[in-house]
Motif scaffolding. Sequence first.
Motif, PDB file in Angstrom:
ATOM      1  N   GLU A   1      -2.068 -18.237   9.031  1.00 58.21           N
ATOM      2  CA  GLU A   1      -1.308 -17.759  10.180  1.00 58.21           C
ATOM      3  C   GLU A   1      -0.615 -16.469   9.757  1.00 58.21           C
ATOM      4  O   GLU A   1       0.105 -16.451   8.766  1.00 58.21           O
ATOM      5  CB  GLU A   1      -0.278 -18.811  10.584  1.00 58.21           C
ATOM      6  N   VAL A   2      -0.877 -15.389  10.501  1.00 53.50           N
ATOM      7  CA  VAL A   2      -0.245 -14.106  10.183  1.00 53.50           C
ATOM      8  C   VAL A   2       0.601 -13.663  11.370  1.00 53.50           C
ATOM      9  O   VAL A   2       0.348 -14.037  12.510  1.00 53.50           O
ATOM     10  CB  VAL A   2      -1.273 -13.006   9.824  1.00 53.50           C
ATOM     11  N   ILE A   3       1.586 -12.849  11.059  1.00 50.66           N
ATOM     12  CA  ILE A   3       2.370 -12.210  12.110  1.00 50.66           C
ATOM     13  C   ILE A   3       1.929 -10.759  12.148  1.00 50.66           C
ATOM     14  O   ILE A   3       1.974 -10.054  11.142  1.00 50.66           O
ATOM     15  CB  ILE A   3       3.882 -12.314  11.834  1.00 50.66           C
ATOM     16  N   ARG A   4       1.458 -10.341  13.299  1.00 54.76           N
ATOM     17  CA  ARG A   4       1.041  -8.950  13.478  1.00 54.76           C
ATOM     18  C   ARG A   4       2.178  -8.209  14.180  1.00 54.76           C
ATOM     19  O   ARG A   4       2.896  -8.778  14.988  1.00 54.76           O
ATOM     20  CB  ARG A   4      -0.248  -8.884  14.286  1.00 54.76           C
ATOM     21  N   TRP A   5       2.276  -6.908  13.869  1.00 51.43           N
ATOM     22  CA  TRP A   5       3.425  -6.137  14.311  1.00 51.43           C
ATOM     23  C   TRP A   5       3.025  -4.912  15.145  1.00 51.43           C
ATOM     24  O   TRP A   5       3.397  -3.793  14.818  1.00 51.43           O
ATOM     25  CB  TRP A   5       4.238  -5.680  13.101  1.00 51.43           C
TER      26      TRP A   5
ATOM     27  N   ALA B   1       6.186  -8.612  17.702  1.00 50.81           N
ATOM     28  CA  ALA B   1       5.490  -9.496  16.763  1.00 50.81           C
ATOM     29  C   ALA B   1       4.625 -10.513  17.502  1.00 50.81           C
ATOM     30  O   ALA B   1       5.002 -11.024  18.552  1.00 50.81           O
ATOM     31  CB  ALA B   1       6.504 -10.210  15.882  1.00 50.81           C
ATOM     32  N   GLN B   2       3.437 -10.778  16.926  1.00 49.03           N
ATOM     33  CA  GLN B   2       2.513 -11.766  17.479  1.00 49.03           C
ATOM     34  C   GLN B   2       1.994 -12.636  16.344  1.00 49.03           C
ATOM     35  O   GLN B   2       1.673 -12.135  15.272  1.00 49.03           O
ATOM     36  CB  GLN B   2       1.311 -11.081  18.134  1.00 49.03           C
ATOM     37  N   VAL B   3       1.891 -13.938  16.595  1.00 51.70           N
ATOM     38  CA  VAL B   3       1.335 -14.862  15.610  1.00 51.70           C
ATOM     39  C   VAL B   3      -0.152 -15.001  15.894  1.00 51.70           C
ATOM     40  O   VAL B   3      -0.578 -15.109  17.038  1.00 51.70           O
ATOM     41  CB  VAL B   3       2.032 -16.240  15.685  1.00 51.70           C
TER      42      VAL B   3
ATOM     43  N   ASN C   1       6.603  -8.536   5.973  1.00 51.16           N
ATOM     44  CA  ASN C   1       6.889  -7.727   7.158  1.00 51.16           C
ATOM     45  C   ASN C   1       6.680  -6.238   6.839  1.00 51.16           C
ATOM     46  O   ASN C   1       6.590  -5.862   5.675  1.00 51.16           O
ATOM     47  CB  ASN C   1       8.307  -8.004   7.677  1.00 51.16           C
TER      48      ASN C   1
END
Length: 196
Positions: free
Chosen positions: A43-47, A52-54, A128
Amino acid sequence: MAGLREDWKKLATALAFAILVVLCSVLLLLTPPVWQLRKGPIEVIRWPKTGAQVFIIGPNTPHWTSIHTVSKHVINAIMVAEDARYYEHGGLDWREIQNSVVFNMERMRYARGASTITQQVVKMAFLNPQKSLFRKFREALGAIILEWILTKDEILEWYINLVEFGDGVFGIQAAAKHFFQTTPELLTIQDGAHLA
């Protein structure tokens, strides 16, 4: 007197060992969990600019592209643009780090980075995007370990699937479709240069 010396040696050895254990524990706690990339998905958090989106990404997920199905032109263009000495270093490019330090000191600001593809994978997967020395330290720790547990091609495969090619366009599959209405294996030299 000899017995006292032996006691002090034992105490010093035990203290040194305890310090080493604490230091290793702290380093382990600071290291991003790069071992998760061995199996994925993660699971990544995109920026993107929208916030932010998981996202779930990894081998055997719908948005995953094997490095072996991507045009070699694109892979070569990415390596030239992002990390020309990729196959020569162990996760950190000390020559580029030195050049960046000199460059940034001359300008008295953070104007040039030295992140390798491996470091970028660690950042995109687990950290981040904020610029700080603490984040760079964690990124470097993760990169060193990642180079031990994955091959260069495996790391590069994670990179092409994690990288943002434009605001909100993540991964080579989405970039090929978004910019060229094609698939990663059909990208041309010109497409590779554009994406890089």
